[in-house]
Scaffold this active site. Structure first.
Site, PDB file in Angstrom:
ATOM      1  N   MET A   1       0.844  -1.186   0.000  1.00  0.00           N
ATOM      2  CA  MET A   1       0.000   0.000   0.000  1.00  0.00           C
ATOM      3  C   MET A   1       0.879   1.234   0.000  1.00  0.00           C
ATOM      4  O   MET A   1       1.049   1.855  -1.030  1.00  0.00           O
ATOM      5  CB  MET A   1      -0.942  -0.016   1.179  1.00  0.00           C
ATOM      6  CG  MET A   1      -1.703  -1.310   1.276  1.00  0.00           C
ATOM      7  SD  MET A   1      -3.463  -1.365   1.144  1.00  0.00           S
ATOM      8  CE  MET A   1      -4.069   0.194   1.547  1.00  0.00           C
ATOM      9  N   CYS A   2       1.432   1.525   1.071  1.00  0.00           N
ATOM     10  CA  CYS A   2       2.327   2.703   1.017  1.00  0.00           C
ATOM     11  C   CYS A   2       3.606   2.357   0.246  1.00  0.00           C
ATOM     12  O   CYS A   2       3.830   1.215  -0.129  1.00  0.00           O
ATOM     13  CB  CYS A   2       2.729   3.151   2.421  1.00  0.00           C
ATOM     14  SG  CYS A   2       1.359   3.310   3.563  1.00  0.00           S
ATOM     15  N   ARG A   3       4.409   3.346   0.062  1.00  0.00           N
ATOM     16  CA  ARG A   3       5.748   3.167  -0.515  1.00  0.00           C
ATOM     17  C   ARG A   3       6.746   3.759   0.472  1.00  0.00           C
ATOM     18  O   ARG A   3       6.493   4.826   1.049  1.00  0.00           O
ATOM     19  CB  ARG A   3       5.885   3.898  -1.861  1.00  0.00           C
ATOM     20  CG  ARG A   3       4.839   3.564  -2.896  1.00  0.00           C
ATOM     21  CD  ARG A   3       5.133   2.289  -3.678  1.00  0.00           C
ATOM     22  NE  ARG A   3       4.751   1.085  -2.981  1.00  0.00           N
ATOM     23  CZ  ARG A   3       4.979  -0.158  -3.425  1.00  0.00           C
ATOM     24  NH1 ARG A   3       5.593  -0.334  -4.560  1.00  0.00           N
ATOM     25  NH2 ARG A   3       4.591  -1.205  -2.735  1.00  0.00           N
TER      26      ARG A   3
END
Ligand code: GLN
Length: 231
Positions: free
Chosen positions: A1-3
């Site tokens: 999801m996030c990076r």
């Protein structure tokens, strides 16, 4: 999801790590190339780093999209560090949108970022965390159990929540510990240091993809990759 991304090496500016490369976290915040969960990372951004002559890591986080932050863009070229963690966030459904939910999290010594999700019921109750976000609670759990045991902790949590995705980045300023459990991770060894990131920030052919269910230990001496097994 996030990076997310971590750097260990000679001093580099936060702009050179997070903003300038063609596919840096800035670009990844609106057009990630390898993201499997989520489309944009517009629910905030954060960075933590270790200034020289300072006893603890410092952080700058925001609940706004990275592409909107003109003040950070202005200062990032002159903020330099030998060790940093940066992140852009795509909030998991049901998680609060607030600055305190954005990585990196800290215990005053370590910095930690989580790319993924975990059922909060899999974590011990009564964790002292700065947000009710799953990642903030997970960070508090890792700090409480000891970041050196992060691999064991990930494997144990994955057993409690088989749907969990647990890509973590942690650093104490001298080494980076990084896990893959359900999402992408790459590293690049450069002449002046090593960068570990959810996805490559440029098209350098030397980026190495890390297989799933691994723990990387990154020091100035190099990168060690070890398999994680479910416990
Ligand atoms: N679950 C975390 C959150 O809601 C991390 C999400 C992510 O990896 N995109 O912030």
């Amino acid at each position: 999801m996030c990076r997310h991304l971590a750097w260990l090496g000679e001093p580099r500016s936060l702009a050179s790590l997070m903003l300038s490369p063609p596919h840096a976290l800035l670009t990844q915040s609106y057009r990630p190339r390898r993201q499997q969960h989520g489309v944009v990372n517009a629910d905030g951004w954060g960075v933590g780093f270790y200034p020289p002559e300072h006893p603890a890591p410092v952080r700058w986080r925001s609940a706004r999209p990275l592409w909107n932050d003109q003040s950070f863009a202005s200062l990032a070229p002159v903020l330099t560090s030998r060790c940093a963690i940066g992140a852009v966030r795509s909030a998991t459904v049901g998680m609060p949108i607030e600055e305190t939910a954005v990585a990196p999290f800290t215990d005053g010594h370590w910095l930690l970022s989580h790319n993924g999700r975990i059922d909060r019921a899999a974590l011990p109750p009564d964790l002292a965390a700065e947000s009710t976000c799953d990642s903030a609670l997970l960070a508090a759990h890792v700090f409480a159990t000891g970041p050196d045991r992060i691999g064991e902790t990930v494997a144990a949590l994955a057993r409690l929540d088989p749907q969990a995705r647990l890509n973590l980045l942690a650093t104490d300023g001298r080494r980076i510990l990084a896990t893959t459990w359900g999402d992408t991770l790459f590293y690049l060894v450069e002449g002046d240091g090593i960068v570990v990131a959810s996805e490559p920030y440029d098209d350098d052919p030397r980026w190495v993809e890390v297989p799933d269910r691994r723990i990387l230990t990154v020091t100035l001496q190099g990168v060690k990759s070890t398999a994680l097994t479910p416990r």
